[in-house]
Design a protein around this motif. Structure first.
Motif, short mmCIF file in Angstrom:
data_model
loop_
_atom_site.label_atom_id
_atom_site.label_comp_id
_atom_site.label_asym_id
_atom_site.label_seq_id
_atom_site.Cartn_x
_atom_site.Cartn_y
_atom_site.Cartn_z
N UNK A 99 -75.76 46.74 88.00
CA UNK A 99 -77.10 46.66 88.56
C UNK A 99 -77.46 47.94 89.30
N UNK A 100 -76.52 48.46 90.06
CA UNK A 100 -76.77 49.70 90.82
C UNK A 100 -77.01 50.87 89.86
N UNK A 101 -76.26 50.95 88.80
CA UNK A 101 -76.43 52.04 87.83
C UNK A 101 -77.76 51.93 87.08
N UNK A 102 -78.27 50.72 86.91
CA UNK A 102 -79.53 50.54 86.18
C UNK A 102 -80.75 50.87 87.02
N UNK A 103 -80.61 50.85 88.33
CA UNK A 103 -81.75 51.11 89.21
C UNK A 103 -81.96 52.60 89.39
N UNK A 104 -83.21 53.03 89.47
CA UNK A 104 -83.51 54.41 89.81
C UNK A 104 -83.95 54.47 91.28
N UNK A 105 -84.27 55.66 91.73
CA UNK A 105 -84.58 55.84 93.16
C UNK A 105 -85.82 55.06 93.59
N UNK A 106 -86.78 54.99 92.76
CA UNK A 106 -88.00 54.26 93.11
C UNK A 106 -87.72 52.77 93.30
N UNK A 107 -86.88 52.21 92.43
CA UNK A 107 -86.50 50.80 92.58
C UNK A 107 -85.70 50.58 93.85
N UNK A 108 -84.80 51.49 94.15
CA UNK A 108 -83.99 51.36 95.36
C UNK A 108 -84.86 51.45 96.60
N UNK A 109 -85.83 52.36 96.60
CA UNK A 109 -86.73 52.49 97.76
C UNK A 109 -87.60 51.25 97.92
N UNK A 110 -88.00 50.64 96.81
CA UNK A 110 -88.81 49.43 96.93
C UNK A 110 -87.97 48.25 97.43
N UNK A 111 -86.68 48.25 97.11
CA UNK A 111 -85.80 47.19 97.61
C UNK A 111 -85.47 47.41 99.09
N UNK A 112 -85.38 48.64 99.48
CA UNK A 112 -84.95 49.00 100.84
C UNK A 112 -86.10 48.77 101.83
N UNK A 113 -86.38 47.54 102.09
CA UNK A 113 -87.39 47.20 103.09
C UNK A 113 -86.71 46.43 104.20
N UNK A 114 -87.21 46.60 105.35
CA UNK A 114 -86.64 45.90 106.51
C UNK A 114 -87.25 44.52 106.62
N UNK A 115 -86.40 43.54 106.64
CA UNK A 115 -86.85 42.16 106.79
C UNK A 115 -86.58 41.77 108.22
N UNK A 116 -87.63 41.43 108.91
CA UNK A 116 -87.51 41.07 110.32
C UNK A 116 -87.45 39.55 110.40
N UNK A 117 -86.33 39.06 110.89
CA UNK A 117 -86.17 37.63 111.09
C UNK A 117 -86.05 37.37 112.59
N UNK A 118 -86.71 36.37 113.02
CA UNK A 118 -86.62 36.01 114.43
C UNK A 118 -85.35 35.21 114.67
N UNK A 119 -84.91 35.23 115.88
CA UNK A 119 -83.69 34.50 116.22
C UNK A 119 -83.85 33.01 116.00
N UNK A 120 -85.02 32.49 116.30
CA UNK A 120 -85.25 31.05 116.13
C UNK A 120 -85.13 30.65 114.66
N UNK A 121 -85.59 31.49 113.77
CA UNK A 121 -85.52 31.21 112.33
C UNK A 121 -84.07 31.19 111.87
#
Length: 138
Positions: A99-121
């Motif tokens: 999977x890592x070899x199949x992804x290019x930089x644009x795909x990796x950058x789109x995946x690399x997003x910060x997900x903010x989860x609250x402690x309560x969740x």
């Protein structure tokens, strides 16, 4: 009644006589001279019928094809995430490195997003889920 004898009674001459020999000799030339020079164009009724039949057939074909085209375009060409996950999880010869070899930089950058989860969740998820070992091992 009077007796009728066919041979004794004077015969009536027929009303039709054949013309002299010059009439038949010049008949084709006289006929061609009497024909009109410019004949009007004629349109066959069959051609009109043929055009009408072709138009009706085209409308019929369009009436059958358009609903199927609408159904095909309304369906999404993209896979939903559940189908993709199931496909990837059941493929035994596909691993994370492939999977890592199949992804290019644009795909990796789109995946690399910060997900903010609250402690309560996070707490609610851990309390309601009995598979804590899965979260720990992953």
């Amino acid at each position: 009644m009077k007796e009728f004898k066919l041979n004794n009674i004077p015969k009536i001459e027929p009303g039709f006589k054949t013309p002299d020999d010059l009439y038949f000799a010049n008949f084709s030339a006289n006929l061609l001279d009497n024909l009109p020079k410019n004949e009007p164009k004629t349109i066959s009724l069959f051609q009109r019928k043929k055009a009408i039949i072709m138009m009706v057939a085209a409308i019929f074909v369009l009436a059958l094809v358009i609903p199927s085209l609408i159904n095909n375009t309304s369906q999404s060409n993209q896979l939903d995430s559940a189908t993709l996950e199931n496909y990837l999880s059941y493929q035994s010869n596909f691993n994370q490195y492939d999977l890592i070899n199949a992804l290019d930089e644009e795909d990796i950058n789109s995946i690399n997003t910060n997900i903010v989860l609250e402690d309560q969740t996070i707490e609610d998820l851990l309390v309601n889920n009995n598979n804590l070992e899965n979260y720990i091992t992953e």
